[in-house]
Each structure stands twice: as C-alpha cells, then as structure tokens.
Scaffold this motif. Structure first.
Motif, PDB file in Angstrom:
ATOM      1  N   ASN A   1      -5.337   1.692   9.359  1.00 41.89           N
ATOM      2  CA  ASN A   1      -4.768   1.443   8.030  1.00 41.89           C
ATOM      3  C   ASN A   1      -4.489   2.741   7.280  1.00 41.89           C
ATOM      4  O   ASN A   1      -3.446   2.880   6.638  1.00 41.89           O
ATOM      5  CB  ASN A   1      -5.681   0.535   7.205  1.00 41.89           C
ATOM      6  CG  ASN A   1      -5.514  -0.911   7.580  1.00 41.89           C
ATOM      7  OD1 ASN A   1      -4.438  -1.357   7.944  1.00 41.89           O
ATOM      8  ND2 ASN A   1      -6.597  -1.650   7.485  1.00 41.89           N
ATOM      9  N   LYS A   2      -5.382   3.695   7.367  1.00 38.52           N
ATOM     10  CA  LYS A   2      -5.198   4.968   6.667  1.00 38.52           C
ATOM     11  C   LYS A   2      -4.052   5.785   7.246  1.00 38.52           C
ATOM     12  O   LYS A   2      -3.338   6.465   6.519  1.00 38.52           O
ATOM     13  CB  LYS A   2      -6.487   5.795   6.707  1.00 38.52           C
ATOM     14  CG  LYS A   2      -7.564   5.249   5.813  1.00 38.52           C
ATOM     15  CD  LYS A   2      -8.823   6.080   5.919  1.00 38.52           C
ATOM     16  CE  LYS A   2      -9.916   5.511   5.029  1.00 38.52           C
ATOM     17  NZ  LYS A   2     -11.174   6.261   5.164  1.00 38.52           N
ATOM     18  N   ASN A   3      -3.874   5.727   8.556  1.00 43.01           N
ATOM     19  CA  ASN A   3      -2.905   6.596   9.208  1.00 43.01           C
ATOM     20  C   ASN A   3      -1.534   5.976   9.453  1.00 43.01           C
ATOM     21  O   ASN A   3      -0.578   6.707   9.715  1.00 43.01           O
ATOM     22  CB  ASN A   3      -3.477   7.114  10.526  1.00 43.01           C
ATOM     23  CG  ASN A   3      -4.594   8.096  10.268  1.00 43.01           C
ATOM     24  OD1 ASN A   3      -4.346   9.233   9.898  1.00 43.01           O
ATOM     25  ND2 ASN A   3      -5.831   7.655  10.411  1.00 43.01           N
TER      26      ASN A   3
ATOM     27  N   ASP B   1      -9.975   0.587   9.961  1.00 44.68           N
ATOM     28  CA  ASP B   1      -9.884   1.478   8.803  1.00 44.68           C
ATOM     29  C   ASP B   1      -9.045   2.711   9.138  1.00 44.68           C
ATOM     30  O   ASP B   1      -8.162   3.110   8.376  1.00 44.68           O
ATOM     31  CB  ASP B   1     -11.284   1.890   8.355  1.00 44.68           C
ATOM     32  CG  ASP B   1     -11.274   2.691   7.082  1.00 44.68           C
ATOM     33  OD1 ASP B   1     -10.603   2.272   6.111  1.00 44.68           O
ATOM     34  OD2 ASP B   1     -11.926   3.752   7.044  1.00 44.68           O
ATOM     35  N   PHE B   2      -9.274   3.303  10.306  1.00 44.94           N
ATOM     36  CA  PHE B   2      -8.515   4.456  10.771  1.00 44.94           C
ATOM     37  C   PHE B   2      -7.020   4.121  10.884  1.00 44.94           C
ATOM     38  O   PHE B   2      -6.157   4.883  10.431  1.00 44.94           O
ATOM     39  CB  PHE B   2      -9.067   4.902  12.129  1.00 44.94           C
ATOM     40  CG  PHE B   2      -8.243   5.931  12.830  1.00 44.94           C
ATOM     41  CD1 PHE B   2      -8.300   7.261  12.451  1.00 44.94           C
ATOM     42  CD2 PHE B   2      -7.416   5.583  13.880  1.00 44.94           C
ATOM     43  CE1 PHE B   2      -7.542   8.225  13.102  1.00 44.94           C
ATOM     44  CE2 PHE B   2      -6.657   6.532  14.547  1.00 44.94           C
ATOM     45  CZ  PHE B   2      -6.715   7.854  14.151  1.00 44.94           C
TER      46      PHE B   2
ATOM     47  N   LYS C   1      -0.128   3.500   7.248  1.00 44.76           N
ATOM     48  CA  LYS C   1       0.397   2.814   6.065  1.00 44.76           C
ATOM     49  C   LYS C   1       1.821   3.250   5.736  1.00 44.76           C
ATOM     50  O   LYS C   1       2.605   2.445   5.234  1.00 44.76           O
ATOM     51  CB  LYS C   1      -0.518   3.005   4.862  1.00 44.76           C
ATOM     52  CG  LYS C   1      -0.624   4.419   4.354  1.00 44.76           C
ATOM     53  CD  LYS C   1      -1.586   4.483   3.194  1.00 44.76           C
ATOM     54  CE  LYS C   1      -1.794   5.909   2.761  1.00 44.76           C
ATOM     55  NZ  LYS C   1      -2.775   5.975   1.685  1.00 44.76           N
TER      56      LYS C   1
ATOM     57  N   PRO D   1       0.798  -1.233   0.000  1.00 43.60           N
ATOM     58  CA  PRO D   1       0.000   0.000   0.000  1.00 43.60           C
ATOM     59  C   PRO D   1       0.826   1.277   0.000  1.00 43.60           C
ATOM     60  O   PRO D   1       0.341   2.320  -0.341  1.00 43.60           O
ATOM     61  CB  PRO D   1      -0.819  -0.105   1.290  1.00 43.60           C
ATOM     62  CG  PRO D   1      -0.064  -1.034   2.147  1.00 43.60           C
ATOM     63  CD  PRO D   1       0.648  -1.983   1.223  1.00 43.60           C
ATOM     64  N   THR D   2       2.113   1.211   0.354  1.00 46.24           N
ATOM     65  CA  THR D   2       2.909   2.427   0.423  1.00 46.24           C
ATOM     66  C   THR D   2       3.575   2.763  -0.896  1.00 46.24           C
ATOM     67  O   THR D   2       3.822   3.913  -1.188  1.00 46.24           O
ATOM     68  CB  THR D   2       3.985   2.327   1.518  1.00 46.24           C
ATOM     69  OG1 THR D   2       4.800   1.179   1.271  1.00 46.24           O
ATOM     70  CG2 THR D   2       3.348   2.237   2.891  1.00 46.24           C
TER      71      THR D   2
END
Length: 65
Positions: A38-40, A35-36, A42, A8-9
């Motif tokens: 994973n978004k912050n 979800d929070f 990654k 993902p990066t």
C-alpha cells in the motif's frame, strides 16, 4: 465496504474496484506485506486489503478510481 472512500493518491473521493482476491493460510507476516504494498504502490492507484476468516486469510487488490 465504504462506497465512497477517500482516494489515497489525491485526497479526493474515489471508488474502489475489486480486481482480485486470493485465499491463503494464516500468516501473521502478511499484514507487513500488505502495508508495504500500500505504501509503495499508491501512486499506481492500487490498494491492498487483508482479512482473516476462520483459518484462512484473504488478500484483496483494488483499483482506486
């Protein structure tokens, strides 16, 4: 689990290494937390997963190589 998921990066293929799991009781809000995270996180090469099995949920932490 896919053995060659997308990183993902960077968008290039990477490997997921399971670091830890924790079983907890069912809570519908846990999806929002995962979800929070994973978004912050990654950019730190971390990925979080959540599965439900019977009356338990399992939170998994992966390192993306």
């Amino acid at each position: 689990m896919d053995e060659n998921p997308k990183n993902p990066t960077s968008g290039s293929p990477g490997k997921l290494e399971l670091m830890a799991t924790q079983k907890v009781g069912v809570n519908r809000e846990l999806y929002k937390i995962v979800d929070f995270l994973n978004k912050n996180l990654k950019d730190y090469r971390l990925m979080f997963g959540l599965t439900k099995k019977d009356d338990k949920m399992i939170i998994s932490i992966y390192e993306v190589e």
